[in-house]
Design an enzyme around this catalytic site. Sequence first.
Site, PDB file in Angstrom:
ATOM      1  N   HIS A 202     -70.760 -67.669  69.233  1.00 44.40           N
ATOM      2  CA  HIS A 202     -71.353 -66.896  70.330  1.00 44.40           C
ATOM      3  C   HIS A 202     -70.284 -66.260  71.201  1.00 44.40           C
ATOM      4  CE1 HIS A 202     -70.956 -69.886  73.696  1.00 44.40           C
ATOM      5  NE2 HIS A 202     -71.060 -70.782  72.731  1.00 44.40           N
ATOM      6  N   ASP A 219     -65.239 -72.378  74.423  1.00 47.30           N
ATOM      7  CA  ASP A 219     -66.694 -72.174  74.270  1.00 47.30           C
ATOM      8  C   ASP A 219     -67.053 -70.746  74.647  1.00 47.30           C
ATOM      9  OD1 ASP A 219     -69.395 -72.573  74.029  1.00 47.30           O
ATOM     10  OD2 ASP A 219     -69.599 -73.892  75.753  1.00 47.30           O
ATOM     11  N   GLU A 253     -76.121 -67.149  73.921  1.00 47.91           N
ATOM     12  CA  GLU A 253     -76.342 -68.511  73.409  1.00 47.91           C
ATOM     13  C   GLU A 253     -76.521 -69.493  74.557  1.00 47.91           C
ATOM     14  OE1 GLU A 253     -74.890 -72.590  72.169  1.00 47.91           O
ATOM     15  OE2 GLU A 253     -74.167 -71.240  73.724  1.00 47.91           O
ATOM     16  N   GLU A 254     -75.714 -69.282  75.610  1.00 50.72           N
ATOM     17  CA  GLU A 254     -75.619 -70.269  76.686  1.00 50.72           C
ATOM     18  C   GLU A 254     -76.908 -70.411  77.502  1.00 50.72           C
ATOM     19  OE1 GLU A 254     -73.370 -72.328  76.818  1.00 50.72           O
ATOM     20  OE2 GLU A 254     -71.421 -71.507  76.262  1.00 50.72           O
ATOM     21  N   ASP A 281     -68.616 -72.817  66.810  1.00 51.38           N
ATOM     22  CA  ASP A 281     -68.724 -72.859  68.265  1.00 51.38           C
ATOM     23  C   ASP A 281     -67.847 -74.006  68.750  1.00 51.38           C
ATOM     24  OD1 ASP A 281     -69.390 -72.877  70.910  1.00 51.38           O
ATOM     25  OD2 ASP A 281     -71.519 -73.354  70.630  1.00 51.38           O
ATOM     26  N   HIS A 362     -67.817 -74.819  80.140  1.00 50.25           N
ATOM     27  CA  HIS A 362     -68.781 -74.460  81.188  1.00 50.25           C
ATOM     28  C   HIS A 362     -68.168 -74.595  82.588  1.00 50.25           C
ATOM     29  CE1 HIS A 362     -72.310 -75.414  78.245  1.00 50.25           C
ATOM     30  NE2 HIS A 362     -71.458 -74.547  77.765  1.00 50.25           N
TER      31      HIS A 362
HETATM   32  N1  BES Z   1     -70.663 -75.018  72.626  1.00 54.22           N
HETATM   33  C1  BES Z   1     -71.832 -75.596  73.226  1.00 54.22           C
HETATM   34  C2  BES Z   1     -72.436 -76.669  72.356  1.00 54.22           C
HETATM   35  C3  BES Z   1     -71.753 -77.994  72.355  1.00 54.22           C
HETATM   36  C4  BES Z   1     -71.168 -78.497  73.502  1.00 54.22           C
HETATM   37  C5  BES Z   1     -71.776 -78.750  71.218  1.00 54.22           C
HETATM   38  C6  BES Z   1     -70.578 -79.741  73.477  1.00 54.22           C
HETATM   39  C7  BES Z   1     -71.209 -79.990  71.190  1.00 54.22           C
HETATM   40  C8  BES Z   1     -70.594 -80.483  72.328  1.00 54.22           C
HETATM   41  C9  BES Z   1     -72.871 -74.517  73.482  1.00 54.22           C
HETATM   42  O1  BES Z   1     -72.305 -73.311  73.911  1.00 54.22           O
HETATM   43  C10 BES Z   1     -73.799 -74.995  74.556  1.00 54.22           C
HETATM   44  O2  BES Z   1     -73.369 -75.068  75.671  1.00 54.22           O
HETATM   45  N2  BES Z   1     -75.030 -75.336  74.202  1.00 54.22           N
HETATM   46  C11 BES Z   1     -75.964 -75.839  75.174  1.00 54.22           C
HETATM   47  C12 BES Z   1     -77.346 -75.883  74.597  1.00 54.22           C
HETATM   48  C13 BES Z   1     -78.001 -74.543  74.336  1.00 54.22           C
HETATM   49  C14 BES Z   1     -79.364 -74.718  73.743  1.00 54.22           C
HETATM   50  C15 BES Z   1     -78.053 -73.692  75.592  1.00 54.22           C
HETATM   51  C16 BES Z   1     -75.571 -77.275  75.533  1.00 54.22           C
HETATM   52  O3  BES Z   1     -74.916 -77.949  74.742  1.00 54.22           O
HETATM   53  O4  BES Z   1     -75.932 -77.713  76.598  1.00 54.22           O
HETATM   54 ZN    ZN Z   2     -71.617 -73.585  75.906  1.00 51.70          ZN
END
Ligand code: BES
Ligand code: ZN
Length: 482
Positions: A202, A219, A253-254, A281, A362
Amino acid sequence: MKKLFLCITVVLFTVSAYAQSNDRFYATMNIVDAEALKSDIPNQIDILATKQNEAVVFMSPEAAHKLHDRILVHGPGYIFKASMDDALQALEKQGAPLNRSVLPFTITEDAAVSQVLEVIQTQNIETHILELQEYGTRYHSMPEATQAAQDLKTKWEAMAALYNRDDVTVRLFTHDNTSMPSVIMTIEGAELPDEYVIVGGHLDSTSSQGNNNAPGADDDASGIATITEATRALFEIGFVPKRTIEVMAYAAEEIGLVGSAEIAQEYASNGVNVIGVGQFDMTLFNGSAIDVSLISDFTNGELNNFFSQLMDHYNASGEHQITYGTSLCNYGCSDHASWTAAGYMASFPFEASFGQHNSNIHTANDTFSVSGTASHATKFTKLCAEFLIETAKQDGVLAVDEVIVRNVFAAISQTSLVYDLTATDIIFSTLEVFDVSGKKILQQSITETKGEVSVVHLASGVYVTKFTSANGTSVSKKVLKK
Ligand code: BES
Ligand code: ZN
């Protein structure tokens, strides 16, 4: 009868919820979390339907906050859905059997893979991550995010042009639920163009400290840099795929996998035959004893197994060694979940075991300096290239006309690029200069077979010059500015 009852309750809930607030939205989430929220704050969330471990909910932003506090240190823990229909359909697909014949994944392309592993450059990955974090933010609704998508399209086009690829196109995919477009590069399959293999990451970023400072280096600038360098390496070895390859930089994605969900759903409704999807990712931070954690939920077991086999075969020892294990996200934590939900096979090789990953994501501190090197990301780039080569399979290699190459002279002497094309019979009309990451630095028409162009503004380093004739014949030469 049961269905009718469900429909009526859905309508009633929807009406009453809208009466309370109109910033509520639909989402899917884990059933245990949904029920816990319902008992904590019953007025902020309605559970509309459930299947297996998942629930469709209609919830308020306050419920989203509560969920975040309850289960996770990062991210929402739900998957946003644009409408109730979308949410119910996603639930319907939970655990559904794959609706396409399964490709027997094989390892046959040793020659191409051994070449590709030699040309992948850590420096290009680093440069690309730094370029992306330079936007300051790529939060989906901010102008920088759309700019980053447009610039990535230009960069990928220039990269394809550099290697004379007329089998490559790059497009922006515009979305219904975000102003940010996704970027899709397509390398058309020479023999089986209707069979697709996809890698993606993303392009957007976020920060809980304020979305105007969200560098998103790990990220997920790292994933975009990973898929870009893997593709460039394929071009460098002249790899022509039998199947169509698509490289995707997803938008938004976020905020709940918005970009990838719209793409995966469109592909599924058009019946696009995608035989496998790799998600990249977070590839930058080396947080565990093993290099790669294959995420085993919301992914496909058979494809995960193929990723392990690739590493057993190509990365068991030596300079290209990659060690791996498995881990769980416990929720649909990235864009692979969109493909899984649409009925496709997806895998997600991740930077560390869940929990040992980069804790700066984040935040305003998700910058390249936290890792200081792209060597971990290089391993994922190798794996990405192996996956693409072994799933798309090689059709042939682009023949480079050795005679023209030998007869073209180009070199940088102090502040000038000097060229001499008199030894070729071709009339070249355009000169372009690219940096090693494929970004076009300079373009001009040429009318003489010998000449000089000022490159006083270029930093020291390696560049690629490309001369093209009116009928499209072109030749590239590397030059070094000291
Ligand atoms: N890169 C993250 C996913 C992630 C974070 C995987 C930490 C494993 C460990 C992704 O960009 C993200 O932040 N995903 C969200 C969920 C999504 C449905 C918005 C998350 O993990 O909170
Ligand atoms: Zn993220």
